[in-house]
Design a protein around this motif. Structure first.
Motif, PDB file in Angstrom:
ATOM      1  N   ARG A 344      -3.828   3.019  26.220  1.00 25.23           N
ATOM      2  CA  ARG A 344      -3.730   4.473  26.391  1.00 25.23           C
ATOM      3  C   ARG A 344      -4.922   5.201  25.781  1.00 25.23           C
ATOM      4  NH1 ARG A 344      -1.666   6.898  21.743  1.00 25.23           N
ATOM      5  NH2 ARG A 344      -0.335   5.640  20.377  1.00 25.23           N
ATOM      6  N   GLY A 345      -5.931   4.432  25.303  1.00 24.74           N
ATOM      7  CA  GLY A 345      -7.212   5.032  24.961  1.00 24.74           C
ATOM      8  C   GLY A 345      -7.434   5.407  23.520  1.00 24.74           C
ATOM      9  N   ARG A 346      -6.560   4.942  22.599  1.00 25.03           N
ATOM     10  CA  ARG A 346      -6.787   5.259  21.194  1.00 25.03           C
ATOM     11  C   ARG A 346      -7.395   4.052  20.476  1.00 25.03           C
ATOM     12  NH1 ARG A 346      -3.818   3.804  16.416  1.00 25.03           N
ATOM     13  NH2 ARG A 346      -1.883   4.893  16.919  1.00 25.03           N
ATOM     14  N   PHE A 347      -8.583   4.259  19.936  1.00 29.05           N
ATOM     15  CA  PHE A 347      -9.280   3.210  19.195  1.00 29.05           C
ATOM     16  C   PHE A 347      -9.689   3.745  17.824  1.00 29.05           C
ATOM     17  CE2 PHE A 347      -9.964   2.058  23.636  1.00 29.05           C
ATOM     18  CZ  PHE A 347      -9.667   0.706  23.628  1.00 29.05           C
ATOM     19  N   PRO A 348      -9.536   2.940  16.753  1.00 35.23           N
ATOM     20  CA  PRO A 348      -8.950   1.604  16.765  1.00 35.23           C
ATOM     21  C   PRO A 348      -7.460   1.651  17.065  1.00 35.23           C
ATOM     22  CG  PRO A 348      -9.330   2.327  14.514  1.00 35.23           C
ATOM     23  CD  PRO A 348      -9.976   3.359  15.400  1.00 35.23           C
ATOM     24  N   ALA A 349      -7.005   0.641  17.774  1.00 37.79           N
ATOM     25  CA  ALA A 349      -5.628   0.609  18.254  1.00 37.79           C
ATOM     26  C   ALA A 349      -4.695   0.061  17.182  1.00 37.79           C
ATOM     27  CB  ALA A 349      -5.545  -0.241  19.526  1.00 37.79           C
ATOM     28  N   VAL A 350      -4.683   0.686  16.028  1.00 42.03           N
ATOM     29  CA  VAL A 350      -3.900   0.207  14.889  1.00 42.03           C
ATOM     30  C   VAL A 350      -2.427   0.542  15.080  1.00 42.03           C
ATOM     31  CG1 VAL A 350      -3.532   0.423  12.408  1.00 42.03           C
ATOM     32  CG2 VAL A 350      -5.855   0.430  13.330  1.00 42.03           C
ATOM     33  N   ASP A 351      -1.594  -0.477  14.985  1.00 42.21           N
ATOM     34  CA  ASP A 351      -0.146  -0.288  14.972  1.00 42.21           C
ATOM     35  C   ASP A 351       0.250  -0.095  13.516  1.00 42.21           C
ATOM     36  OD1 ASP A 351       2.612  -0.488  14.986  1.00 42.21           O
ATOM     37  OD2 ASP A 351       2.657  -1.997  16.564  1.00 42.21           O
ATOM     38  N   LEU A 352       0.395   1.160  13.102  1.00 48.23           N
ATOM     39  CA  LEU A 352       0.611   1.469  11.697  1.00 48.23           C
ATOM     40  C   LEU A 352       1.918   0.887  11.173  1.00 48.23           C
ATOM     41  CD1 LEU A 352      -0.367   3.002   9.173  1.00 48.23           C
ATOM     42  CD2 LEU A 352       0.900   4.984  10.008  1.00 48.23           C
ATOM     43  N   VAL A 353       2.962   0.913  11.980  1.00 48.66           N
ATOM     44  CA  VAL A 353       4.273   0.451  11.536  1.00 48.66           C
ATOM     45  C   VAL A 353       4.246  -1.037  11.197  1.00 48.66           C
ATOM     46  CG1 VAL A 353       6.686   0.157  12.223  1.00 48.66           C
ATOM     47  CG2 VAL A 353       5.461   2.258  12.813  1.00 48.66           C
ATOM     48  N   ARG A 354       3.467  -1.823  11.943  1.00 44.36           N
ATOM     49  CA  ARG A 354       3.414  -3.275  11.730  1.00 44.36           C
ATOM     50  C   ARG A 354       2.295  -3.699  10.792  1.00 44.36           C
ATOM     51  NH1 ARG A 354       2.964  -5.454  17.647  1.00 44.36           N
ATOM     52  NH2 ARG A 354       3.315  -7.493  16.683  1.00 44.36           N
ATOM     53  N   SER A 355       1.541  -2.745  10.268  1.00 44.79           N
ATOM     54  CA  SER A 355       0.423  -3.048   9.386  1.00 44.79           C
ATOM     55  C   SER A 355       0.761  -2.654   7.957  1.00 44.79           C
ATOM     56  CB  SER A 355      -0.833  -2.286   9.849  1.00 44.79           C
ATOM     57  OG  SER A 355      -1.156  -2.591  11.190  1.00 44.79           O
ATOM     58  N   VAL A 356       0.154  -3.356   7.013  1.00 46.24           N
ATOM     59  CA  VAL A 356       0.427  -3.059   5.608  1.00 46.24           C
ATOM     60  C   VAL A 356      -0.791  -3.435   4.765  1.00 46.24           C
ATOM     61  CG1 VAL A 356       1.456  -5.332   5.170  1.00 46.24           C
ATOM     62  CG2 VAL A 356       2.052  -3.413   3.697  1.00 46.24           C
ATOM     63  N   SER A 357      -1.060  -2.621   3.760  1.00 42.88           N
ATOM     64  CA  SER A 357      -2.099  -2.925   2.783  1.00 42.88           C
ATOM     65  C   SER A 357      -1.442  -3.140   1.428  1.00 42.88           C
ATOM     66  CB  SER A 357      -3.116  -1.780   2.686  1.00 42.88           C
ATOM     67  OG  SER A 357      -4.010  -2.006   1.606  1.00 42.88           O
ATOM     68  N   ARG A 358      -1.617  -4.333   0.876  1.00 38.85           N
ATOM     69  CA  ARG A 358      -0.984  -4.646  -0.403  1.00 38.85           C
ATOM     70  C   ARG A 358      -1.779  -4.121  -1.597  1.00 38.85           C
ATOM     71  NH1 ARG A 358       0.650 -10.844   1.327  1.00 38.85           N
ATOM     72  NH2 ARG A 358       2.210 -10.239   2.872  1.00 38.85           N
ATOM     73  N   SER A 359      -2.805  -3.332  -1.329  1.00 40.62           N
ATOM     74  CA  SER A 359      -3.468  -2.635  -2.436  1.00 40.62           C
ATOM     75  C   SER A 359      -2.649  -1.420  -2.868  1.00 40.62           C
ATOM     76  CB  SER A 359      -4.871  -2.195  -2.025  1.00 40.62           C
ATOM     77  OG  SER A 359      -4.821  -1.260  -0.955  1.00 40.62           O
ATOM     78  N   LEU A 360      -1.675  -1.044  -2.027  1.00 38.39           N
ATOM     79  CA  LEU A 360      -0.772   0.055  -2.376  1.00 38.39           C
ATOM     80  C   LEU A 360       0.409  -0.491  -3.176  1.00 38.39           C
ATOM     81  CD1 LEU A 360      -0.676   2.063   0.975  1.00 38.39           C
ATOM     82  CD2 LEU A 360      -1.772   2.768  -1.155  1.00 38.39           C
ATOM     83  N   PRO A 361       0.950   0.304  -4.086  1.00 35.26           N
ATOM     84  CA  PRO A 361       0.597   1.699  -4.401  1.00 35.26           C
ATOM     85  C   PRO A 361      -0.497   1.838  -5.450  1.00 35.26           C
ATOM     86  CG  PRO A 361       2.552   1.072  -5.615  1.00 35.26           C
ATOM     87  CD  PRO A 361       2.177  -0.132  -4.800  1.00 35.26           C
ATOM     88  N   GLY A 362      -1.069   0.711  -5.883  1.00 30.98           N
ATOM     89  CA  GLY A 362      -1.949   0.743  -7.041  1.00 30.98           C
ATOM     90  C   GLY A 362      -3.200   1.577  -6.894  1.00 30.98           C
ATOM     91  N   VAL A 363      -3.791   1.638  -5.674  1.00 31.09           N
ATOM     92  CA  VAL A 363      -5.069   2.334  -5.524  1.00 31.09           C
ATOM     93  C   VAL A 363      -4.913   3.816  -5.212  1.00 31.09           C
ATOM     94  CG1 VAL A 363      -6.292   0.242  -4.802  1.00 31.09           C
ATOM     95  CG2 VAL A 363      -5.244   1.727  -3.074  1.00 31.09           C
ATOM     96  N   ALA A 364      -3.680   4.285  -5.118  1.00 27.56           N
ATOM     97  CA  ALA A 364      -3.443   5.686  -4.769  1.00 27.56           C
ATOM     98  C   ALA A 364      -2.642   6.370  -5.881  1.00 27.56           C
ATOM     99  CB  ALA A 364      -2.686   5.794  -3.440  1.00 27.56           C
ATOM    100  N   SER A 365      -2.841   7.672  -5.989  1.00 26.50           N
ATOM    101  CA  SER A 365      -2.079   8.460  -6.959  1.00 26.50           C
ATOM    102  C   SER A 365      -0.656   8.669  -6.453  1.00 26.50           C
ATOM    103  CB  SER A 365      -2.756   9.814  -7.178  1.00 26.50           C
ATOM    104  OG  SER A 365      -2.700  10.594  -5.992  1.00 26.50           O
ATOM    105  N   ALA A 366       0.207   9.210  -7.319  1.00 26.37           N
ATOM    106  CA  ALA A 366       1.588   9.465  -6.918  1.00 26.37           C
ATOM    107  C   ALA A 366       1.647  10.433  -5.738  1.00 26.37           C
ATOM    108  CB  ALA A 366       2.380  10.018  -8.105  1.00 26.37           C
ATOM    109  N   GLU A 367       0.816  11.463  -5.778  1.00 21.68           N
ATOM    110  CA  GLU A 367       0.788  12.435  -4.682  1.00 21.68           C
ATOM    111  C   GLU A 367       0.310  11.782  -3.387  1.00 21.68           C
ATOM    112  OE1 GLU A 367      -1.279  16.753  -3.543  1.00 21.68           O
ATOM    113  OE2 GLU A 367      -1.909  15.629  -5.327  1.00 21.68           O
ATOM    114  N   GLU A 368      -0.716  10.938  -3.483  1.00 19.21           N
ATOM    115  CA  GLU A 368      -1.230  10.267  -2.288  1.00 19.21           C
ATOM    116  C   GLU A 368      -0.205   9.280  -1.730  1.00 19.21           C
ATOM    117  OE1 GLU A 368      -5.998  10.411  -3.465  1.00 19.21           O
ATOM    118  OE2 GLU A 368      -4.761   8.660  -3.967  1.00 19.21           O
ATOM    119  N   ASN A 369       0.476   8.563  -2.599  1.00 17.23           N
ATOM    120  CA  ASN A 369       1.503   7.630  -2.127  1.00 17.23           C
ATOM    121  C   ASN A 369       2.637   8.355  -1.424  1.00 17.23           C
ATOM    122  OD1 ASN A 369       0.758   4.856  -2.759  1.00 17.23           O
ATOM    123  ND2 ASN A 369       0.822   5.459  -4.908  1.00 17.23           N
TER     124      ASN A 369
END
Length: 450
Positions: A344-369
């Motif tokens: 449907r034309g969106r790049f990068p075609a990241v599926d956010l629901v199925r993706s995860v970064s294990r650097s969270l929550p450590g690299v973000a503040s409480a407000e950012e999290n």
């Protein structure tokens, strides 16, 4: 400059080998060459056959069988005769140098861009051990990526190891090229494993461009090279990254793809007699993938870090196939690129629901999290009801969260594809603005309580 040239020349002279013992081809057995007379050859040594017809054939020691050596050749054994001379042409190492930055090399450290290239002063083993687990630092601060989605919802920390899971033609290589140009790092090392030969120049000149190549070393083995060479490509790129890491630099390693690395290892392992077990892959595949991934990551005190993105080519969108499953278990997060999103034309075609970064929550503040959690909930709410929404079956007011997601979806979907010309703070400012609009829209539609 003169001192560097002398050091490089000295390294070249040290790399010269005196005449050594010659072996002889004694048999050709199911694609392997049996060699006698090389009793001091070691596993991993590179061998060269000088054929009586004037040609030559390179290969690698695959097995040691008593006084004989079994050699897996890089190419066809056609033209090889009994009695052809065989000599050892080098060990299982590579000698990178700072002069390799901006260059394209093969897995043996030979230049592929037409200009001479000197070896480094120290030869590094291709299959080195990772830093001691107890001495490694923890992941560092969040990195600037040049993409708002990765600055906020899927952050990448210094020393993090991230998987990029995608099918063919979904935009994986384009995303890696963007990271090579824009992600925060001192040096970028790219491993192009089994890529089509015609695409190498396009990738270097168009996708990377002068900006990306100015800080990059490209290590490549195209799809026509033997399984030995394609497998070696991943190890060589990691050794180059370790060279710069040990200088205290922050290295971004981009490997495309681990699937082709595993396929190359499968060919070699089956030739060595290892039976396939994991849906066609030999049992040693898991160890090969995990040991490669463990070499990346934070370095020990006094060294730099290797932030690594390993791509996985998932066939038929099967994200539970062996290579993906093995790699996902040893990484610090994974990003899924979805074909339906790309179509449907969106790049990068990241599926956010199925993706995860294990650097969270450590690299973000409480407000950012909190903002990240809110944005993910809106995306999940919309995608969970998307079929009903598009079919006109969803009635506004049925679910307040879905109502907010519907109102903000076009902007939120666009946010996942937006580049960031400033920094992470600006990316979060943009995200919080979207979330406030969603909440303001909900408040405007809530009847006043008297």
């Amino acid at each position: 400059m003169i001192r560097d040239g002398i050091t490089a020349l000295t390294a070249e002279l040290d790399g010269l080998r005196a005449a050594g013992p010659l072996g002889r081809v004694s048999a050709v057995e199911a694609g392997l060459l049996r060699v006698t007379g090389l009793e001091k050859a070691r596993m991993g040594d590179r061998l060269e056959v000088s054929r009586t017809d004037g040609g030559w054939l390179a290969g690698e020691v695959l097995q040691l069988a008593g006084r004989d050596v079994l050699m897996l050749p890089d190419g066809s054994a056609e033209g090889t005769a009994i009695g052809d001379a065989v000599r050892v042409r080098g060990g299982d190492s590579i000698a990178p140098a700072d002069g390799w930055i901006g260059r394209v090399v093969d897995p043996f450290g030979m230049p592929l861009d037409g200009a001479p290239l000197l070896r480094g002063a120290v030869a590094r083993p291709l299959r080195a051990a990772p830093p001691d687990a107890a001495a490694r630092r923890r992941m560092g601060a969040r990195l600037e990526t040049g993409l708002r989605a990765f600055n906020t919802l899927l952050p990448v920390a210094r020393g993090q190891r991230l998987g990029l899971f995608a099918g063919a033609g979904v935009g994986k290589s384009s995303l890696l090229a963007h990271f090579a140009r824009a992600m925060q790092a001192d040096v970028v090392v790219l491993a192009l494993i089994g890529e089509r030969g015609r695409e190498l120049r396009d990738f270097v000149e168009d996708a990377l461009g002068a900006e990306g190549m100015a800080r990059a070393v490209v290590v490549t083995a195209t799809s026509d090279r033997s399984a030995l060479v394609r497998r070696r490509c991943a190890w060589a790129a990691m050794a180059v990254a370790e060279h710069f890491r040990d200088q205290g630099r922050h290295v971004l390693l981009l490997a495309d793809s681990i699937t082709r690395f595993a396929e190359a290892h499968r060919e070699v392992a089956v030739a060595a007699g290892e039976p396939p077990a994991l849906r066609g892959h030999p049992p040693s595949t898991a160890h090969q993938i995990m040991s490669l991934a463990e070499r990346a990551g934070p370095g020990p005190d006094g060294a730099g870090d290797i932030t690594a993105l390993f791509s996985v080519l998932v066939a038929g969108s099967d994200h539970d196939e062996p290579v993906a499953d093995i790699l996902r278990g040893v990484l610090d997060g994974h990003v899924v690129l979805d074909r339906a999103i790309a179509e449907r034309g969106r790049f990068p075609a990241v599926d956010l629901v199925r993706s995860v970064s294990r650097s969270l929550p450590g690299v973000a503040s409480a407000e950012e999290n909190a903002a990240i959690a809110r944005a993910r909930s809106l995306v999940a709410a919309y995608e969970g009801s998307e079929t009903m929404i598009r079919a006109g079956l969803y009635a506004e007011g049925s679910d307040p969260l879905v109502d907010q997601a519907v109102r903000v979806w076009p902007e939120l979907d666009a946010f996942l594809a937006e580049t960031e010309r400033e920094d992470t703070a600006e990316s979060f400012r943009r995200l919080r603005l979207l979330l406030r609009r969603a909440e303001a829209g909900a408040a405007a539609r809530t009847p006043a309580v008297t």
